[in-house]
Design a protein around this motif. Structure first.
Motif, PDB file in Angstrom:
ATOM      1  N   LEU A   1      -4.221  -1.482  -7.485  1.00  0.00           N
ATOM      2  CA  LEU A   1      -4.831  -1.596  -6.159  1.00  0.00           C
ATOM      3  C   LEU A   1      -6.139  -2.367  -6.252  1.00  0.00           C
ATOM      4  O   LEU A   1      -6.457  -3.197  -5.412  1.00  0.00           O
TER       5      LEU A   1
ATOM      6  N   ILE B   1      -1.641  16.204   0.047  1.00  0.00           N
ATOM      7  CA  ILE B   1      -0.813  15.353   0.912  1.00  0.00           C
ATOM      8  C   ILE B   1       0.582  15.208   0.312  1.00  0.00           C
ATOM      9  O   ILE B   1       1.591  15.283   1.017  1.00  0.00           O
TER      10      ILE B   1
ATOM     11  N   LEU C   1      -9.250   9.458  -2.801  1.00  0.00           N
ATOM     12  CA  LEU C   1      -8.442  10.217  -1.851  1.00  0.00           C
ATOM     13  C   LEU C   1      -9.276  10.863  -0.760  1.00  0.00           C
ATOM     14  O   LEU C   1      -8.848  10.940   0.388  1.00  0.00           O
TER      15      LEU C   1
ATOM     16  N   ALA D   1       1.855   9.190  -5.895  1.00  0.00           N
ATOM     17  CA  ALA D   1       2.355  10.545  -5.646  1.00  0.00           C
ATOM     18  C   ALA D   1       3.242  11.016  -6.791  1.00  0.00           C
ATOM     19  O   ALA D   1       3.140  12.151  -7.257  1.00  0.00           O
TER      20      ALA D   1
ATOM     21  N   ALA E   1      -6.391  -0.353   7.243  1.00  0.00           N
ATOM     22  CA  ALA E   1      -5.139  -1.098   7.162  1.00  0.00           C
ATOM     23  C   ALA E   1      -4.369  -0.817   5.878  1.00  0.00           C
ATOM     24  O   ALA E   1      -3.163  -0.950   5.831  1.00  0.00           O
ATOM     25  N   TRP E   2      -5.075  -0.433   4.821  1.00  0.00           N
ATOM     26  CA  TRP E   2      -4.325  -0.110   3.599  1.00  0.00           C
ATOM     27  C   TRP E   2      -4.339   1.381   3.305  1.00  0.00           C
ATOM     28  O   TRP E   2      -3.423   1.906   2.701  1.00  0.00           O
TER      29      TRP E   2
ATOM     30  N   GLY F   1       4.388  16.305   1.820  1.00  0.00           N
ATOM     31  CA  GLY F   1       5.595  15.475   1.846  1.00  0.00           C
ATOM     32  C   GLY F   1       6.733  16.124   1.084  1.00  0.00           C
ATOM     33  O   GLY F   1       7.900  15.930   1.396  1.00  0.00           O
TER      34      GLY F   1
ATOM     35  N   LYS G   1      -9.138  -2.982  -3.835  1.00  0.00           N
ATOM     36  CA  LYS G   1      -9.402  -1.709  -3.162  1.00  0.00           C
ATOM     37  C   LYS G   1      -9.776  -0.650  -4.189  1.00  0.00           C
ATOM     38  O   LYS G   1      -9.078  -0.489  -5.193  1.00  0.00           O
TER      39      LYS G   1
ATOM     40  N   PHE H   1      -8.979  10.734   3.461  1.00  0.00           N
ATOM     41  CA  PHE H   1      -9.079  11.836   4.423  1.00  0.00           C
ATOM     42  C   PHE H   1     -10.088  11.498   5.514  1.00  0.00           C
ATOM     43  O   PHE H   1      -9.885  11.778   6.681  1.00  0.00           O
TER      44      PHE H   1
ATOM     45  N   GLY I   1       1.166   4.120  -2.838  1.00  0.00           N
ATOM     46  CA  GLY I   1       1.001   5.535  -2.519  1.00  0.00           C
ATOM     47  C   GLY I   1       2.138   6.372  -3.067  1.00  0.00           C
ATOM     48  O   GLY I   1       1.921   7.440  -3.640  1.00  0.00           O
ATOM     49  N   ALA I   2       3.362   5.868  -2.908  1.00  0.00           N
ATOM     50  CA  ALA I   2       4.531   6.618  -3.375  1.00  0.00           C
ATOM     51  C   ALA I   2       4.506   6.760  -4.900  1.00  0.00           C
ATOM     52  O   ALA I   2       4.792   7.834  -5.437  1.00  0.00           O
TER      53      ALA I   2
ATOM     54  N   LEU J   1      -9.909  18.197   6.569  1.00  0.00           N
ATOM     55  CA  LEU J   1     -10.343  17.285   7.629  1.00  0.00           C
ATOM     56  C   LEU J   1     -11.474  17.914   8.431  1.00  0.00           C
ATOM     57  O   LEU J   1     -12.465  17.253   8.749  1.00  0.00           O
TER      58      LEU J   1
ATOM     59  N   PRO K   1      -1.325   3.351   5.324  1.00  0.00           N
ATOM     60  CA  PRO K   1      -0.018   3.215   4.667  1.00  0.00           C
ATOM     61  C   PRO K   1       0.017   3.872   3.291  1.00  0.00           C
ATOM     62  O   PRO K   1       1.062   4.382   2.873  1.00  0.00           O
ATOM     63  N   PHE K   2      -1.128   3.887   2.597  1.00  0.00           N
ATOM     64  CA  PHE K   2      -1.173   4.540   1.291  1.00  0.00           C
ATOM     65  C   PHE K   2      -0.900   6.037   1.450  1.00  0.00           C
ATOM     66  O   PHE K   2      -0.139   6.626   0.678  1.00  0.00           O
ATOM     67  N   VAL K   3      -1.531   6.642   2.467  1.00  0.00           N
ATOM     68  CA  VAL K   3      -1.306   8.072   2.722  1.00  0.00           C
ATOM     69  C   VAL K   3       0.152   8.316   3.090  1.00  0.00           C
ATOM     70  O   VAL K   3       0.775   9.279   2.615  1.00  0.00           O
TER      71      VAL K   3
ATOM     72  N   ALA L   1       0.831  -1.206   0.000  1.00  0.00           N
ATOM     73  CA  ALA L   1       0.000   0.000   0.000  1.00  0.00           C
ATOM     74  C   ALA L   1       0.865   1.254   0.000  1.00  0.00           C
ATOM     75  O   ALA L   1       0.566   2.233  -0.693  1.00  0.00           O
ATOM     76  N   ALA L   2       1.947   1.223   0.777  1.00  0.00           N
ATOM     77  CA  ALA L   2       2.825   2.391   0.853  1.00  0.00           C
ATOM     78  C   ALA L   2       3.536   2.643  -0.476  1.00  0.00           C
ATOM     79  O   ALA L   2       3.666   3.784  -0.920  1.00  0.00           O
TER      80      ALA L   2
ATOM     81  N   ILE M   1     -14.698  17.787   6.445  1.00  0.00           N
ATOM     82  CA  ILE M   1     -15.275  16.441   6.450  1.00  0.00           C
ATOM     83  C   ILE M   1     -15.965  16.171   7.781  1.00  0.00           C
ATOM     84  O   ILE M   1     -17.099  15.693   7.830  1.00  0.00           O
TER      85      ILE M   1
ATOM     86  N   GLY N   1       2.573   6.591   2.053  1.00  0.00           N
ATOM     87  CA  GLY N   1       3.280   6.478   0.783  1.00  0.00           C
ATOM     88  C   GLY N   1       3.194   7.752  -0.034  1.00  0.00           C
ATOM     89  O   GLY N   1       4.158   8.139  -0.709  1.00  0.00           O
ATOM     90  N   LEU N   2       2.035   8.421   0.032  1.00  0.00           N
ATOM     91  CA  LEU N   2       1.878   9.699  -0.681  1.00  0.00           C
ATOM     92  C   LEU N   2       2.876  10.719  -0.157  1.00  0.00           C
ATOM     93  O   LEU N   2       3.523  11.436  -0.927  1.00  0.00           O
ATOM     94  N   LEU N   3       2.984  10.795   1.186  1.00  0.00           N
ATOM     95  CA  LEU N   3       3.935  11.725   1.801  1.00  0.00           C
ATOM     96  C   LEU N   3       5.357  11.387   1.352  1.00  0.00           C
ATOM     97  O   LEU N   3       6.124  12.259   0.948  1.00  0.00           O
ATOM     98  N   LEU N   4       5.666  10.082   1.417  1.00  0.00           N
ATOM     99  CA  LEU N   4       6.995   9.621   1.021  1.00  0.00           C
ATOM    100  C   LEU N   4       7.261   9.956  -0.446  1.00  0.00           C
ATOM    101  O   LEU N   4       8.353  10.433  -0.803  1.00  0.00           O
ATOM    102  N   GLY N   5       6.264   9.724  -1.287  1.00  0.00           N
ATOM    103  CA  GLY N   5       6.420  10.005  -2.715  1.00  0.00           C
ATOM    104  C   GLY N   5       6.679  11.480  -2.974  1.00  0.00           C
ATOM    105  O   GLY N   5       7.503  11.837  -3.818  1.00  0.00           O
TER     106      GLY N   5
ATOM    107  N   LEU O   1      -9.737   3.027  -4.969  1.00  0.00           N
ATOM    108  CA  LEU O   1      -9.019   4.179  -4.437  1.00  0.00           C
ATOM    109  C   LEU O   1      -9.832   5.461  -4.559  1.00  0.00           C
ATOM    110  O   LEU O   1     -10.367   5.774  -5.613  1.00  0.00           O
TER     111      LEU O   1
END
Lengths: 137, 166
Positions: free
Chosen positions: B27, A106, B37, A14, B64-65, A110, B33, B41, A10-11, A124, B68-70, A6-7, A127, B72-76, B35
């Protein structure tokens, strides 16, 4: 393992948003500036995304169930109502004002745009307000 | 119509879009899943607010997914900045500095208001650019098509009223 997948997704997602220019508000508002000096490049992003997704979605629909599951989890069909149109209209105003939509915000955070934290916090808050006030299950 | 493509051909932008769709599809097919965004949130909201609404299964079952996806967005975003010349955190707001002559507080208020509209609108309309714009339209949802045409229109009107960046 699943966390890592999942991470990584996400990367990569992004990265796609950054390359496409969705994380640059100036780019987004230039795309929305239809009456002015319109920058249409984001239309190619969306068209290509749909062009890749649509044939696969169509093929998937030809099956009775997914390859690794007993049934599909498509969203239940619902009517086009005032709630949908109103919500989309309000979202559009926010998008036009800020040049950010939720995902790219988001990513920008990062990427070091610290001021975007205000934006993320207010999304947030928006929402939370909606859910607490409209109280629809 | 002027195509400001930063000297790049339409293929560049199309590749980015194809990549976004490929990840979304991966995904869907690998993990089943869908997706969206704005739903991510909502999930973040549920981590803080103990209101019953946010503790429903539909929200928490994806945690659970989605979390970590979020991450991953930050990391990306971080890695993209590194690749693009180095990660240098800044409080500058790019176009907002030029567009709104209100100083730091004014810019932050502007963004806060924009974010409120987005938070409110996405939950009322059940989706944003990813859920309606890519997934919804591609699978032929009329609701999503109406939603996208609506938010594109109001966004364009908003930009026309407040003025674009340049």
């Amino acid at each position: 393992m699943r966390l890592a997948v999942a991470a990584i997704a996400g990367a990569l997602f992004a990265l796609g948003l950054v390359i496409s220019g969705m994380t640059t508000p100036a780019k987004v508002t230039a795309f929305l500036d239809v009456g002015g000096s319109w920058d249409g490049s984001l239309a190619f992003v969306m068209a290509a995304a749909i062009a890749v997704y649509a044939p696969v979605a169509w093929l998937a629909k030809q099956r009775r169930h997914p390859m690794f599951d007993t049934k599909f989890h498509w969203p239940a069909p619902r009517a086009i109502d005032a709630r949908l149109v109103g919500g989309a209209a309000i979202f559009g105003v926010g998008w036009g004002l800020s040049g950010y939509c939720p995902g790219p915000a988001i990513v920008s955070l990062g990427g070091g745009s610290l001021a975007v934290v205000v934006f993320v916090a207010s999304v947030l808050a928006g929402i939370a307000v909606t859910r607490v006030t409209t109280a629809r299950r | 119509m002027t195509l400001i493509l930063h000297g790049m051909t339409p293929i560049h932008w199309a590749e980015a879009g194809a990549g976004i769709a490929a990840i979304t599809l991966a995904l869907l097919f690998l993990a089943n899943k869908r997706l969206g965004l704005s739903s991510c949130f909502e999930d973040l909201c549920g981590c803080v607010l103990q209101v019953p609404y946010f503790q429903r299964k539909a929200v928490t079952s994806g945690r659970a997914w989605r979390l970590p996806f979020v991450a991953g967005l930050l990391l990306g975003g971080f890695l993209s900045a590194l690749a693009g010349g180095g990660w240098s955190p800044t409080l500058a707001l790019g176009m907002f500095d030029a567009r709104i002559g209100l100083g730091v507080v004014g810019k932050l208020v502007w963004m806060f208001v924009g974010g409120l509209f987005i938070g409110f609108g996405t939950r009322l309309g059940n989706g944003c650019t990813s859920g309606h714009g890519v997934c919804g339209i591609a699978r032929g949802s009329q609701r999503s098509l109406v939603a996208v045409m609506t938010f594109m229109a109001t966004a364009a009107i908003t930009v026309a009223l407040v003025g674009a960046s340049s």
